[in-house]
Motif scaffolding. Structure first.
Motif, PDB file in Angstrom:
ATOM      1  N   TRP A   1       0.829  -1.208   0.000  1.00 31.74           N
ATOM      2  CA  TRP A   1       0.000   0.000   0.000  1.00 31.74           C
ATOM      3  C   TRP A   1       0.865   1.261   0.000  1.00 31.74           C
ATOM      4  O   TRP A   1       0.629   2.185  -0.792  1.00 31.74           O
ATOM      5  CB  TRP A   1      -0.929  -0.014   1.216  1.00 31.74           C
TER       6      TRP A   1
ATOM      7  N   ALA B   1       2.568   1.601  -3.338  1.00 36.88           N
ATOM      8  CA  ALA B   1       1.610   2.023  -4.364  1.00 36.88           C
ATOM      9  C   ALA B   1       1.305   3.508  -4.241  1.00 36.88           C
ATOM     10  O   ALA B   1       1.220   4.216  -5.251  1.00 36.88           O
ATOM     11  CB  ALA B   1       0.330   1.200  -4.243  1.00 36.88           C
TER      12      ALA B   1
ATOM     13  N   SER C   1      -3.200   7.527  -8.631  1.00 32.12           N
ATOM     14  CA  SER C   1      -3.967   6.330  -8.979  1.00 32.12           C
ATOM     15  C   SER C   1      -4.549   5.681  -7.730  1.00 32.12           C
ATOM     16  O   SER C   1      -4.088   5.925  -6.615  1.00 32.12           O
ATOM     17  CB  SER C   1      -3.071   5.311  -9.693  1.00 32.12           C
ATOM     18  N   ASP C   2      -5.546   4.844  -7.942  1.00 28.30           N
ATOM     19  CA  ASP C   2      -6.140   4.097  -6.830  1.00 28.30           C
ATOM     20  C   ASP C   2      -5.123   3.053  -6.364  1.00 28.30           C
ATOM     21  O   ASP C   2      -4.676   2.224  -7.163  1.00 28.30           O
ATOM     22  CB  ASP C   2      -7.418   3.409  -7.308  1.00 28.30           C
TER      23      ASP C   2
ATOM     24  N   ARG D   1      -5.386   0.353  -4.751  1.00 32.61           N
ATOM     25  CA  ARG D   1      -5.802  -1.044  -4.936  1.00 32.61           C
ATOM     26  C   ARG D   1      -5.474  -1.549  -6.338  1.00 32.61           C
ATOM     27  O   ARG D   1      -5.037  -2.683  -6.515  1.00 32.61           O
ATOM     28  CB  ARG D   1      -7.292  -1.178  -4.645  1.00 32.61           C
ATOM     29  N   ASP D   2      -5.655  -0.684  -7.340  1.00 33.20           N
ATOM     30  CA  ASP D   2      -5.317  -1.078  -8.707  1.00 33.20           C
ATOM     31  C   ASP D   2      -3.807  -1.226  -8.874  1.00 33.20           C
ATOM     32  O   ASP D   2      -3.325  -2.141  -9.547  1.00 33.20           O
ATOM     33  CB  ASP D   2      -5.839  -0.044  -9.707  1.00 33.20           C
ATOM     34  N   VAL D   3      -3.068  -0.323  -8.266  1.00 30.88           N
ATOM     35  CA  VAL D   3      -1.609  -0.377  -8.351  1.00 30.88           C
ATOM     36  C   VAL D   3      -1.089  -1.639  -7.661  1.00 30.88           C
ATOM     37  O   VAL D   3      -0.222  -2.346  -8.193  1.00 30.88           O
ATOM     38  CB  VAL D   3      -0.971   0.896  -7.745  1.00 30.88           C
TER      39      VAL D   3
ATOM     40  N   ASP E   1      -2.682  -4.431  -7.211  1.00 26.78           N
ATOM     41  CA  ASP E   1      -3.046  -5.581  -8.046  1.00 26.78           C
ATOM     42  C   ASP E   1      -2.070  -5.742  -9.205  1.00 26.78           C
ATOM     43  O   ASP E   1      -1.613  -6.851  -9.496  1.00 26.78           O
ATOM     44  CB  ASP E   1      -4.469  -5.410  -8.565  1.00 26.78           C
ATOM     45  N   ASP E   2      -1.713  -4.646  -9.861  1.00 26.96           N
ATOM     46  CA  ASP E   2      -0.768  -4.725 -10.981  1.00 26.96           C
ATOM     47  C   ASP E   2       0.630  -5.138 -10.521  1.00 26.96           C
ATOM     48  O   ASP E   2       1.304  -5.919 -11.186  1.00 26.96           O
ATOM     49  CB  ASP E   2      -0.708  -3.382 -11.715  1.00 26.96           C
TER      50      ASP E   2
ATOM     51  N   ARG F   1       0.535  -8.868  -9.623  1.00 24.64           N
ATOM     52  CA  ARG F   1       0.461  -9.688 -10.826  1.00 24.64           C
ATOM     53  C   ARG F   1       1.807  -9.704 -11.564  1.00 24.64           C
ATOM     54  O   ARG F   1       2.263 -10.753 -12.008  1.00 24.64           O
ATOM     55  CB  ARG F   1      -0.632  -9.160 -11.752  1.00 24.64           C
TER      56      ARG F   1
ATOM     57  N   TYR G   1       3.009   3.493 -13.940  1.00 25.20           N
ATOM     58  CA  TYR G   1       2.934   4.129 -12.624  1.00 25.20           C
ATOM     59  C   TYR G   1       4.192   4.906 -12.265  1.00 25.20           C
ATOM     60  O   TYR G   1       4.228   5.573 -11.247  1.00 25.20           O
ATOM     61  CB  TYR G   1       2.647   3.103 -11.535  1.00 25.20           C
TER      62      TYR G   1
END
Length: 118
Positions: free
Chosen positions: A71, A74, A81-82, A84-86, A88-89, A92, A113
């Motif tokens: 967190w 990110a 950016s959000d 949570r999306d960062v 997740d990326d 992954r 990012y």
């Protein structure tokens, strides 16, 4: 007219020998064994390879510091950016099982990012 009487014959019981039971068991187990063998042999086809990895220009790296979490990383690399999306990326791209990271771990960050990618 004479009546014909039919007397039912007694049913004979099927008796299996030990050899017959082994043959029947083998015939029943063969399809299962064949399916397991095919699954074992072809199961390694989907394994990832390090030979054809991601293009080094598609990500940058950061080193996790003491007290850092995904967190906080990110929020630091993509403040607009959000998170949570960062996260997740990042998870992954780095093939992380969870969100736990340790100090000194090197993480790849997608270039979308980083300061260069925005």
């Amino acid at each position: 007219m004479t009546a014909i009487t039919i007397t039912p014959q007694p049913r004979t019981r099927l008796r299996m020998t030990a050899r017959g039971r082994r043959v029947l068991t083998a015939l029943a187990a063969f399809p299962v064994a064949a399916c397991v063998a095919v699954a074992v042999i072809s199961g390694g086809g989907a394994l990832a390879s390090r030979d054809a990895g991601a293009d080094p220009a598609s990500f940058s790296t950061v080193v996790v510091g003491a007290g850092d979490s995904l967190w906080s990383i990110a929020e630091r690399v993509a403040p607009s950016s959000d998170p949570r999306d960062v996260i997740d990326d990042i998870a992954r791209l780095n093939a992380l099982d969870g969100v736990a990271v340790s100090a000194g771990q090197e993480l790849a960050i997608p270039t979308q990012y980083t300061a260069d990618g925005q």
